[in-house]
Scaffold this motif. Sequence first.
Motif, short mmCIF file in Angstrom:
data_model
loop_
_atom_site.label_atom_id
_atom_site.label_comp_id
_atom_site.label_asym_id
_atom_site.label_seq_id
_atom_site.Cartn_x
_atom_site.Cartn_y
_atom_site.Cartn_z
N LYS A 145 0.09 9.43 0.39
CA LYS A 145 -1.17 8.51 0.80
C LYS A 145 -2.27 9.60 1.27
O LYS A 145 -2.07 10.19 2.21
N CYS B 108 0.94 -1.05 0.10
CA CYS B 108 0.05 -0.15 -0.09
C CYS B 108 0.96 1.26 0.01
O CYS B 108 0.91 2.09 -0.78
N HIS C 224 -8.73 -3.17 -2.14
CA HIS C 224 -9.55 -2.08 -1.74
C HIS C 224 -10.97 -2.52 -1.73
O HIS C 224 -11.69 -2.01 -1.05
N ASP D 75 -3.18 0.00 5.65
CA ASP D 75 -4.01 -1.04 5.11
C ASP D 75 -3.26 -2.40 5.45
O ASP D 75 -3.42 -3.46 4.58
N GLN E 193 -5.59 -5.84 4.73
CA GLN E 193 -5.96 -6.37 3.47
C GLN E 193 -4.68 -6.73 2.66
O GLN E 193 -4.53 -7.20 1.47
N GLU F 51 -2.46 -5.49 -3.21
CA GLU F 51 -1.63 -4.97 -2.25
C GLU F 51 -0.64 -6.15 -1.68
O GLU F 51 -1.11 -7.03 -1.05
N ARG G 191 3.66 -1.81 -7.53
CA ARG G 191 3.04 -0.52 -7.02
C ARG G 191 3.53 0.05 -5.70
O ARG G 191 4.11 -1.04 -4.80
#
Length: 357
Positions: free
Chosen positions: A52, A23, A200, A237, A240, A226, A47
């Motif tokens: 953020k 993330c 997400h 995050d 997740q 992620e 990524r």
Amino acid sequence: MMTEKNWLEKMNLSHPLVIAGPCSAETEEQVLKIAKDLAKTDATVFRAGVWKPRTRPGNFEGIGALALPWLQRVKKETGLLTAVEVANANHVKLALEHDIDILWIGARTTVNPFAVQEIADALQNTDKIVLVKNPINPDLELWIGAIERIQKANIKNVGAIHRGFSTYQKTKYRNNPNWQIAIDFKNRLPEVPLINDPSHICGNREGILGVSQMALDLQFDGLMIETHFDPDNAWSDAKQQITPKRLQEITEELKIRKSNFEKETARKKLEVLRNDINEIDTALIQMLANRMKISKQIGEAKKDKNVAILQPDRWKELLEERIQKGKDFGLSPDFMGKIYKTIHQESIKIQEDIINE
Ligand code: PEP
Ligand code: MN
């Protein structure tokens, strides 16, 4: 005219595109360690969020431009392409200066045409790949509008990311997929590659495989997932994120279905519609419960002031107004009448219970 899926086709992949990475970029070591693990998976793009967007202040807001050279190292040492989120012209300038390959516009930015236009202007004529996440609200036009702003800035390599939509109601998703919007998107802009972001959408690790499979079944062109070597301790995050190892298991488990097996398509279509119905019913039930809670408060107020439960004028007016509103949306007066009489009866019962307590 149909333009072919240029940038994605040029990648020449034998499977849907996988974009993976944390993330947020946290430290140089974290970024490089994750990237090296990902280089052994099906991921093509790394990524990492550098700026953020956080819902409330006081949380980790990203390392900022300092992390951009770390991404350059990732590219040099692993060969992975790099991707960051940009939210203003300054982010764009910095990302371009550091030769980031893919810039994505986040969900909170897509909602704002001023911000999207600023980014489009800053990116004018770029050869970089620009991905546009759906806005946080379920508004297909706003999503398409943002893509058009990018395309009008003479940017050819454009894609979209479906990351689900915010709702006030709690559901099993962090962001409701509203698959139908993604399907409508594909119909409207078939030439724009569409990538799914199960991370997400789910907001947890457990749902990622299922949502990814659904996306592939709907012929999405790729996944953005992620990934962190220590998800539990991620700075954003945490819930997740999955490990690179788990990512590889998932991509191996995913079934890539043929694009034109009629029965399968029909079955999936039904599944999407049923999914939508389930989501709407969950929202309906929550709305009804909220309405009854308010009836209860009205009952308490009436009890307090010794007022009669049934207020015929108010009820008559309400029923007529709702029937008319229903008509405006193509619902029959008979149906609206039945529904509202049932709701009203329950409301009266609740108030009666309170008055007679
Ligand atoms: C992200 O990708 O980390 C992110 C902030 O996503 P979104 O804009 O979809 O919320
Ligand atoms: Mn995130």
